[in-house]
Design an enzyme around this catalytic site. Sequence first.
Site, PDB file in Angstrom:
ATOM      1  N   PHE A 133       0.855  -1.185   0.000  1.00  0.00           N
ATOM      2  CA  PHE A 133       0.000   0.000   0.000  1.00  0.00           C
ATOM      3  C   PHE A 133       0.889   1.233   0.000  1.00  0.00           C
ATOM      4  O   PHE A 133       1.677   1.441   0.914  1.00  0.00           O
ATOM      5  CB  PHE A 133      -0.914   0.021   1.232  1.00  0.00           C
ATOM      6  N   ASP A 218       9.359   2.805   1.483  1.00  0.00           N
ATOM      7  CA  ASP A 218       8.190   3.567   1.909  1.00  0.00           C
ATOM      8  C   ASP A 218       8.083   3.398   3.420  1.00  0.00           C
ATOM      9  O   ASP A 218       7.607   2.379   3.913  1.00  0.00           O
ATOM     10  CB  ASP A 218       6.946   3.022   1.190  1.00  0.00           C
ATOM     11  N   LYS A 247       2.670  10.380   7.786  1.00  0.00           N
ATOM     12  CA  LYS A 247       1.996  10.007   9.045  1.00  0.00           C
ATOM     13  C   LYS A 247       2.651  10.638  10.280  1.00  0.00           C
ATOM     14  O   LYS A 247       2.439  11.806  10.545  1.00  0.00           O
ATOM     15  CB  LYS A 247       1.948   8.492   9.166  1.00  0.00           C
TER      16      LYS A 247
END
Length: 398
Positions: A133, A218, A247
């Site tokens: 993702f 990532d 985040k």
Amino acid sequence: MRDDWSRDRLMNTVQRPEQLFVRGQGSWLWDADGRSYLDFTQGWAVNSLGHSPVALVRALQRQASQLINPGPAYYNSGMLELAARLCQATGSDQAYFLNSGAEANEGAIKLARKWGQLHKGGAYRMVTAANSFHGRTFGAMSASGKPAFQALYEPKVPGFTKVPYNDLAALDAALDDDVVALMLEPVQGEAGVLPAELDYLQGAERLCRERGILLILDEVQTGIGRCGSLLAEELYGVRADVITLGKGLGGGVPLAALLARGNACCFEPGEQGGTYHGNALMTAAGLAVLDTVLEPGLLEQVRATGQQLRDGLARVGRRFGAGVPRGHGLLLGLPLAEHNAAQVARAALGEGLLINAPQPGVLRFSPALTVSPGNIEEMLRRLHRALERARRPAQEVV
Ligand code: PLP
């Protein structure tokens, strides 16, 4: 909820529970009826220091009263200082700031394609992992291996090959001359908190070096202390060429970063931009978070509370036939055997606990990095009750 507020005025993109949250402090949230909830999702691992931490609130207040956004074409001290601090702390050469993890991954894809033009005869193909993702912009969706994305919004951006995760032989076969970069998550969060195996990530790095391919990690979910080290790559002893962060970096506000090392630093003026990129307000938030995460003892604390949470999940899980908790630091998943995870998450809400179900058979726990041992024990008690409640017939669960 007020009578003039209709849910139908919001685009129907996600099913939300009834609660209207009005206040947060540390590991706790309160709804409009004054009910409290222990928050072990923290906005999907976004609020790294918990809800409304003093350091972040002060930094935002101070910065908002001085300068919010002079525009990306001018320097501000927050962007310069955060770039310097992040590069120094991560051993990177350059940083670029954006608003979301997906946008940071778009930036990484662009950087890789630019690098391919300069150093790999125009190669642009990237290899990514099945079930990965990377976000919901077009490039990031196209890079993602999330099965539900595959049929959405076709046609996607071309140039991505997906390989099974933790399968070095499959990776070896896929990294041919057309490939410019490999992009991986050190832990596949959305896929159910699946950590890369040590041999796999180290082998992936070796293959990239042998074949002259960029390694992009990532770290949107795993970075900024979440796994008990500033970056998860440190746990594996690997060093990526490009790292994306998001985040936890902003502690709850929209801030993401693209970090590059060596000749991966190849953007030139006009090749990347955005009106909010590197704005003074969000970079001030990033500095407050980074300062706190790098305070002596904080990462050790994450490792200790992470171990406490892991042990507790194993203990509670055993009573319900659950599997072994997995993940690193304070990013943990509990594979379930007897339950549907979404149903447990709903039952947990009824117990005043927020947890999340990234997959039908897995619960995810991503509390504040500052979560207290007492709150972990309280969470385990509520989780136990939720697991019991979720075993009852569906109509009794909520
Ligand atoms: N990359 C990873 C590994 C993620 O977990 C996420 C979000 O969950 C993203 C990228 C996308 O980040 P954002 O939602 O900020 O665009």
